[in-house]
Design an enzyme around this catalytic site. Structure first.
Site, PDB file in Angstrom:
ATOM      1  N   HIS A   5       1.567   9.959   0.437  1.00 35.39           N
ATOM      2  CA  HIS A   5       0.430   9.139  -0.004  1.00 35.39           C
ATOM      3  C   HIS A   5      -0.654  10.120  -0.408  1.00 35.39           C
ATOM      4  CE1 HIS A   5      -2.560   5.687   0.591  1.00 35.39           C
ATOM      5  NE2 HIS A   5      -3.331   6.752   0.467  1.00 35.39           N
ATOM      6  N   ASP A  29       5.183  -1.327  -2.145  1.00 33.62           N
ATOM      7  CA  ASP A  29       4.124  -1.112  -1.155  1.00 33.62           C
ATOM      8  C   ASP A  29       3.737  -2.454  -0.517  1.00 33.62           C
ATOM      9  OD1 ASP A  29       2.295   0.114   0.471  1.00 33.62           O
ATOM     10  OD2 ASP A  29       0.894   0.684  -1.114  1.00 33.62           O
ATOM     11  N   HIS A  71      -0.973  -9.141   5.069  1.00 36.18           N
ATOM     12  CA  HIS A  71      -2.172  -9.391   5.880  1.00 36.18           C
ATOM     13  C   HIS A  71      -2.348 -10.906   5.999  1.00 36.18           C
ATOM     14  CE1 HIS A  71      -3.428  -5.216   5.923  1.00 36.18           C
ATOM     15  NE2 HIS A  71      -3.366  -5.166   4.607  1.00 36.18           N
TER      16      HIS A  71
END
Length: 424
Positions: A179, A305, A309
């Site tokens: 990352h 990715d 949530h």
């Protein structure tokens, strides 16, 4: 295990040189036979006339939130979503609670995934607790079943630790997934730093935050000779640097995500946190550079990715955590934007979403070969559909593709030779 004979499918796999209509026999979790006019008594039969059959997708960048954050997603629900998207293998990132920095956690993930609807390939942490202060025991983590190493959303803080991680991983033949972000440049930024952030009056993330991180990892790869994989590329400069590094002989591979080749930061004008992720959506010039990088092979693979949530977490635009989900929309996004706009052919897209990530992770999947594992998906390349997050199979609904019309839809998914998804 059940046996399946799938007939009249248009089979596509660049890695095996397969592009024809025929039959495929699944037996004992493997591909027993591929060819025209197969027959087998006593097994289940599926007529796939009008459908394409390809290796199950291999998503090399997924957050399953398990252990510790299972109110957002867990291994079972994440694999349900994967199956619905034609994804049969997911590389599970280590930023869980606790982090996947011990053999015990890796074994927990594999045990919980043993009966899930997709294969889970655990990615172990580079540093203990993802703190950047002490390297984990790479050898023990690999023995436990880790397929790669990454600190993902907590990028390794020093070049020294990253270089050492790359050397250790290379000695074991395991990839490091980087990352790329300089947190001293990101600071408290929420979205890309530019016209949209200025219009909204919110702090921005400069593209240099990603570019500086990318430059560091490429330099380390060139210096050490160790491979590195660059995650979720989103800027034009990073694409150019990766292209140059490859020409210089760096052992580098790279991925991007559908939201970076389909969307720009203008989506943020709606002040909807479902369009916030890290790295952030960029301007049109960066999106076009991503398309060019995919077209010329600078960017090797497509991942999602997938970052679930809750609706409550995403309700406040400023306070919401970064991340969007993508397992159930990645194939449709690729067909719609890349194949539909002539960036690449359908076989090439499938190759970038299955065989290439499998090769990077050194996983025994992503191909249609007799004797190979029976992880396959069947889809209708012509079906047009509108993304409705309420109908998703995972726990979360934070999709940047909500309301969009996509082309290409998964109809069946087989994992380990078993039917794990059938579209209602």
């Amino acid at each position: 295990m059940s046996e399946w004979l799938i007939r009249h499918a248009h089979m596509l796999d660049l890695s095996a040189g397969v592009d024809y209509t025929g039959d495929i026999l699944l037996e004992n979790g493997c591909i027993a036979q591929i060819g025209p006019f197969l027959s087998r008594r006593g097994c289940r039969t599926l007529d796939a006339d009008g459908l394409c059959l390809a290796p199950g997708l291999v998503d090399m960048h997924v957050h399953l939130r398990d252990p510790g954050l299972t109110h957002k997603e867990d291994i079972e629900s994440g694999c349900e979503a994967a199956a619905a998207g034609g994804v049969t293998s997911v590389a599970a990132m280590p930023n869980t609670a606790p982090a996947a920095d011990s053999p015990e956690t890796i074994r927990y993930i594999l045990e919980k995934a043993s009966h899930a609807k997709a294969r889970v390939l655990p990615v172990a942490a580079i540093t203990k607790g993802l703190t950047g202060k002490e390297l984990t025991d790479f050898e023990a983590l690999k023995r436990a079943g880790a397929v790669a190493f990454s600190d993902d959303g907590c990028p390794v803080s020093t070049a020294y630790f990253m270089a050492e991680a790359m050397r250790r991983a290379a000695s074991m033949g395991v990839p490091v997934l980087a990352h790329c972000e300089d947190k001293t440049l990101t600071r408290n930024g929420l979205i890309h730093e530019g016209a949209v952030s200025q219009a909204l009056g919110v702090p921005g993330v400069p593209a240099a935050a990603e570019d500086v991180g990318t430059a560091r990892e490429l330099s380390l790869s060139l210096s050490t000779g160790a491979p590195v994989h660059i995650c979720h590329v989103s800027t034009a400069v990073s694409v150019q640097m990766i292209r140059a590094a490859k020409k210089m002989g760096a052992k580098v591979t790279a991925e991007t995500c559908p939201h970076y080749f389909m969307m720009t930061d203008e989506k943020l004008l709606a002040c909807d946190a479902d369009y916030r992720m890290s790295p952030p959506l960029r301007p049109e010039r960066d999106r076009l550079a991503i398309l060019e990088g995919l077209q010329d092979g600078t960017i090797d693979a497509i991942a999602t990715d997938h970052a679930p949530h809750t609706a409550e977490e995403k309700a406040d635009f400023v306070k919401a955590p970064n991340g969007v989900i993508g397992l159930e929309t990645s194939l449709g996004a690729g067909i719609t934007c890349l194949v539909g706009q002539g960036v690449m052919s359908l076989p090439e897209l499938l190759y970038r979403m299955s065989s290439v990530p499998a090769r990077i992770l050194k996983a025994p999947c992503g191909t249609l070969r007799e004797g190979g594992i029976a992880d396959i998906m069947l889809f209708d390349p012509q079906e047009s559909w509108v993304v409705e997050p309420a109908r998703f199979h995972g726990k979360s609904r934070n999709s940047a593709f909500k309301g969009l019309r996509l082309q290409g839809r998964v109809q069946y998914t087989f994992c380990r030779g078993e039917l794990v998804y059938q579209r209602a």
